[in-house]
Enzyme design. Structure first.
Site, mmCIF file in Angstrom:
data_model
loop_
_atom_site.group_PDB
_atom_site.id
_atom_site.type_symbol
_atom_site.label_atom_id
_atom_site.label_comp_id
_atom_site.label_asym_id
_atom_site.label_seq_id
_atom_site.Cartn_x
_atom_site.Cartn_y
_atom_site.Cartn_z
ATOM 1 N N ASP A 1 30.960 33.952 27.193
ATOM 2 C CA ASP A 1 31.246 35.134 26.313
ATOM 3 C C ASP A 1 30.349 34.832 24.976
ATOM 4 O O ASP A 1 30.030 33.902 24.754
ATOM 5 C CB ASP A 1 32.947 35.122 25.764
ATOM 6 C CG ASP A 1 33.298 36.063 25.416
ATOM 7 O OD1 ASP A 1 34.209 36.863 25.736
ATOM 8 O OD2 ASP A 1 32.791 36.713 24.194
ATOM 9 N N ASP B 1 33.580 50.649 32.541
ATOM 10 C CA ASP B 1 34.456 51.648 33.056
ATOM 11 C C ASP B 1 34.457 52.809 32.206
ATOM 12 O O ASP B 1 35.573 53.419 31.895
ATOM 13 C CB ASP B 1 35.992 50.997 32.901
ATOM 14 C CG ASP B 1 36.346 50.360 31.608
ATOM 15 O OD1 ASP B 1 35.413 50.741 30.502
ATOM 16 O OD2 ASP B 1 37.198 49.804 31.268
ATOM 17 N N ARG C 1 48.080 44.069 36.260
ATOM 18 C CA ARG C 1 47.596 44.964 37.131
ATOM 19 C C ARG C 1 46.227 45.184 37.659
ATOM 20 O O ARG C 1 45.656 45.287 38.856
ATOM 21 C CB ARG C 1 48.202 46.491 37.130
ATOM 22 C CG ARG C 1 47.692 47.404 36.357
ATOM 23 C CD ARG C 1 46.387 47.983 36.585
ATOM 24 N NE ARG C 1 46.196 49.305 36.161
ATOM 25 C CZ ARG C 1 45.077 49.529 35.433
ATOM 26 N NH1 ARG C 1 44.034 48.823 35.445
ATOM 27 N NH2 ARG C 1 44.931 50.957 35.240
ATOM 28 N N SER D 1 35.689 48.186 39.582
ATOM 29 C CA SER D 1 36.991 48.605 38.912
ATOM 30 C C SER D 1 36.914 49.359 37.682
ATOM 31 O O SER D 1 36.247 48.806 36.754
ATOM 32 C CB SER D 1 37.773 47.256 38.846
ATOM 33 O OG SER D 1 38.776 47.436 38.108
ATOM 34 N N LYS E 1 28.371 53.064 30.286
ATOM 35 C CA LYS E 1 28.957 51.472 29.927
ATOM 36 C C LYS E 1 29.045 50.686 31.396
ATOM 37 O O LYS E 1 29.723 50.995 31.990
ATOM 38 C CB LYS E 1 30.247 51.473 29.507
ATOM 39 C CG LYS E 1 30.936 50.279 28.964
ATOM 40 C CD LYS E 1 32.208 50.292 28.198
ATOM 41 C CE LYS E 1 33.107 49.233 27.909
ATOM 42 N NZ LYS E 1 34.312 49.311 28.483
ATOM 43 N N LYS F 1 49.880 56.784 32.164
ATOM 44 C CA LYS F 1 49.543 55.778 31.080
ATOM 45 C C LYS F 1 48.726 56.370 30.204
ATOM 46 O O LYS F 1 47.756 57.290 30.426
ATOM 47 C CB LYS F 1 48.777 54.564 31.911
ATOM 48 C CG LYS F 1 48.531 53.511 30.855
ATOM 49 C CD LYS F 1 48.226 52.135 31.559
ATOM 50 C CE LYS F 1 46.895 52.178 31.945
ATOM 51 N NZ LYS F 1 46.485 51.022 32.639
HETATM 52 N N1 LIG Z 1 38.866 48.377 35.099
HETATM 53 C C1 LIG Z 1 39.928 48.360 34.496
HETATM 54 O O1 LIG Z 1 41.033 48.594 35.226
HETATM 55 C C2 LIG Z 1 40.309 47.725 33.272
HETATM 56 C C3 LIG Z 1 41.396 47.470 32.586
HETATM 57 C C4 LIG Z 1 41.518 46.920 31.522
HETATM 58 C C5 LIG Z 1 40.492 46.809 30.759
HETATM 59 N N2 LIG Z 1 39.139 46.899 31.429
HETATM 60 C C6 LIG Z 1 38.045 46.771 30.629
HETATM 61 O O2 LIG Z 1 37.720 45.251 30.507
HETATM 62 C C7 LIG Z 1 36.853 44.869 29.547
HETATM 63 C C8 LIG Z 1 37.578 43.896 28.576
HETATM 64 O O3 LIG Z 1 38.638 44.111 28.288
HETATM 65 P P1 LIG Z 1 39.481 43.121 27.285
HETATM 66 O O4 LIG Z 1 40.828 43.639 27.054
HETATM 67 O O5 LIG Z 1 39.461 41.811 27.870
HETATM 68 O O6 LIG Z 1 38.772 43.188 26.106
HETATM 69 P P2 LIG Z 1 38.816 41.843 24.730
HETATM 70 O O7 LIG Z 1 37.958 42.538 23.634
HETATM 71 O O8 LIG Z 1 39.972 41.074 24.675
HETATM 72 O O9 LIG Z 1 37.600 40.734 25.716
HETATM 73 C C9 LIG Z 1 36.247 41.223 25.661
HETATM 74 C C10 LIG Z 1 35.373 40.132 25.627
HETATM 75 O O10 LIG Z 1 34.063 40.473 26.120
HETATM 76 C C11 LIG Z 1 33.017 39.642 25.008
HETATM 77 N N3 LIG Z 1 31.709 40.354 25.451
HETATM 78 C C12 LIG Z 1 31.405 41.549 24.899
HETATM 79 N N4 LIG Z 1 30.107 41.705 25.251
HETATM 80 C C13 LIG Z 1 29.781 40.682 26.042
HETATM 81 C C14 LIG Z 1 28.662 40.265 26.478
HETATM 82 N N5 LIG Z 1 27.473 41.047 26.541
HETATM 83 N N6 LIG Z 1 28.397 39.203 27.413
HETATM 84 C C15 LIG Z 1 29.623 38.517 27.386
HETATM 85 N N7 LIG Z 1 30.826 38.628 26.761
HETATM 86 C C16 LIG Z 1 30.680 39.766 26.206
HETATM 87 C C17 LIG Z 1 33.663 39.883 23.800
HETATM 88 O O11 LIG Z 1 33.113 39.043 22.937
HETATM 89 C C18 LIG Z 1 35.112 39.687 24.000
HETATM 90 O O12 LIG Z 1 35.505 38.531 23.852
HETATM 91 C C19 LIG Z 1 36.725 46.146 28.511
HETATM 92 O O13 LIG Z 1 35.612 46.556 28.620
HETATM 93 C C20 LIG Z 1 37.694 47.108 28.932
HETATM 94 O O14 LIG Z 1 37.394 48.565 28.964
HETATM 95 C C21 LIG Z 1 39.199 47.483 32.610
#
Ligand SMILES: NC(=O)c1ccc[n+]([C@@H]2O[C@H](COP(=O)([O-])OP(=O)(O)OC[C@H]3O[C@@H](n4cnc5c(N)ncnc54)[C@H](O)[C@@H]3O)[C@@H](O)[C@H]2O)c1
Length: 348
Positions: free
Chosen positions: A170, A237, A121, A300, A241, A77
């Site tokens: 949020d 992740d 997933r 995760s 961070k 990926k």
């Molecule tokens: N572990 C995994 O397998 C995996 C997979 C996909 C995404 N992620 C992670 O998940 C996170 C979210 O991804 P997404 O696609 O939902 O992003 P997104 O941008 O659609 O949503 C993230 C939200 O977090 C909010 N936010 C930022 N800082 C904040 C804080 N301090 N307190 C509360 N809210 C806050 C933002 O306003 C936003 O609405 C990312 O950091 C991404 O890297 C992890």
């Protein structure tokens, strides 16, 4: 498996949606959970190999390549995290595409959309962790970060625990309002918008899924977390961070998706390898006993095994339903050992 197919199968967004619609989203998530659980078991048995992913840093985001293999397939990926995408470019923070390759021949069997698949997933991985780690009577969930991943997290988790009430926070109130509207309409669960502290204190299960910047303070503090809570920490992740206060991780049983990666990308980076209780694959194979008051954390970071298994599932579905387009992106020269005779005879 269809190794005799003509070309490579291209699955676009519309194909993924068609396939999910065909079997239903809930059924898809249940099937994915069963398949991912088998994937975790196979990883435990060393039938699936995964190296830590390669990460590349740009001024506005991170690019990652996530390879994995099992007995029959290789998958990779390509995924990013670009925190300013929604604001500046009207693009998702996370964008992904993937390839599934036939292990017998090296031929690319499928190219697929993977932004939707990643969200499903990732939610499902949290659901598996919740199933194995959270108290059975957990029925209040708090979702911190209400972006693209938030509803898939809630939906997948609601298939393993009887969720009755949702707290949500949020920093972007529009994201929270949109989350609340969809969740209440679609799942009939009441959503209470609150701050991070109340969301954490009131919840049996907490999901942190923010796109917070690196080197910023944690989102959830130790003193807010009541005994018996299970936390799925999804947004931390990448190096520097993290979402949880260090003392909270020290207080809890920490279970990671993939040790070799979580140790420098996940919440585990704050405490080191010795503090990791185990990985999820081990927990599934050897259930841990949880005291009612234990706090458990699923760290995760995103595990390429999950993508490999998801791609195999979607490939099988697409072949069965005859969905997708055949594209010629891996040539089959007429004269296998002579590319010039095959292709350039007329081209100087
Ligand atoms: N572990 C995994 O397998 C995996 C997979 C996909 C995404 N992620 C992670 O998940 C996170 C979210 O991804 P997404 O696609 O939902 O992003 P997104 O941008 O659609 O949503 C993230 C939200 O977090 C909010 N936010 C930022 N800082 C904040 C804080 N301090 N307190 C509360 N809210 C806050 C933002 O306003 C936003 O609405 C990312 O950091 C991404 O890297 C992890």
């Amino acid at each position: 498996m269809n190794i005799f197919q003509q070309d490579t199968l291209l699955l676009e967004e519309s194909d993924i949606l068609y396939l999910i619609k065909k079997i239903g989203l809930k059924n898809f998530l249940n099937q994915l959970r069963n398949n991912l659980e088998s994937g975790f078991k196979d990883f435990f048995l060393q039938k699936i190999q995964v190296p830590p992913r390669a990460e590349f840093f740009f001024p506005r985001g991170t690019m990652e390549s996530m390879p994995a293999k099992d007995e029959n397939y290789f998958a990779c990926k390509i995924v990013n995290t670009h925190l300013q995408n929604p604001l500046i470019y009207r693009l998702p923070t996370i964008i992904a595409c993937g390839v599934l390759v036939d292990g017998k021949t090296g031929f690319p069997l499928m190219l697929t959309e993977s932004t939707i698949l990643t969200a499903l997933r990732t939610g499902t991985a949290s659901a598996i962790a919740t199933k194995h780690l959270a108290r059975k009577d957990s029925d209040i969930i708090g979702i911190i970060g209400n972006g693209a991943q938030a509803i898939p997290q809630l939906h997948a988790i609601s298939l393993v625990r009887d969720i009755k009430k949702v707290y949500a926070y949020d920093i972007d109130i529009e994201a929270s309002n949109s989350f609340k509207k969809t969740v209440e309409k679609r799942f009939g669960m009441p959503v209470i918008l609150a701050d991070t502290e109340v969301t954490t204190r009131e919840s049996d299960i907490v999901v942190t899924v923010t796109c917070k910047e690196k080197n910023t303070p944690p989102v959830v503090y130790n003193e807010w977390v009541k005994p018996g809570t299970h936390i799925n920490a999804v947004g931390g992740d990448s190096p520097n961070k993290v979402e949880l206060e260090k003392s909270l991780i020290e207080r809890a049983k920490l279970v990671v998706d993939f040790k070799d990666q979580a140790i420098y990308e996940g919440e585990a980076q704050q405490v080191g390898k010795d503090k990791i209780c185990s990985d999820l694959a081990y927990v599934i194979a050897n259930p841990i006993t949880r005291d009612e008051k234990d706090i458990t954390i699923f760290d995760s970071v995103g595990f390429a095994m999950e993508d490999l298994v998801t791609y195999e599932m979607i490939y099988d579905l697409a072949v069965r339903e005859k969905v997708g387009k055949q594209v010629n992106i891996a040539s089959r020269p007429k004269f296998i050992k002579n590319l010039y005779e095959s292709y350039f005879a007329e081209i100087q």
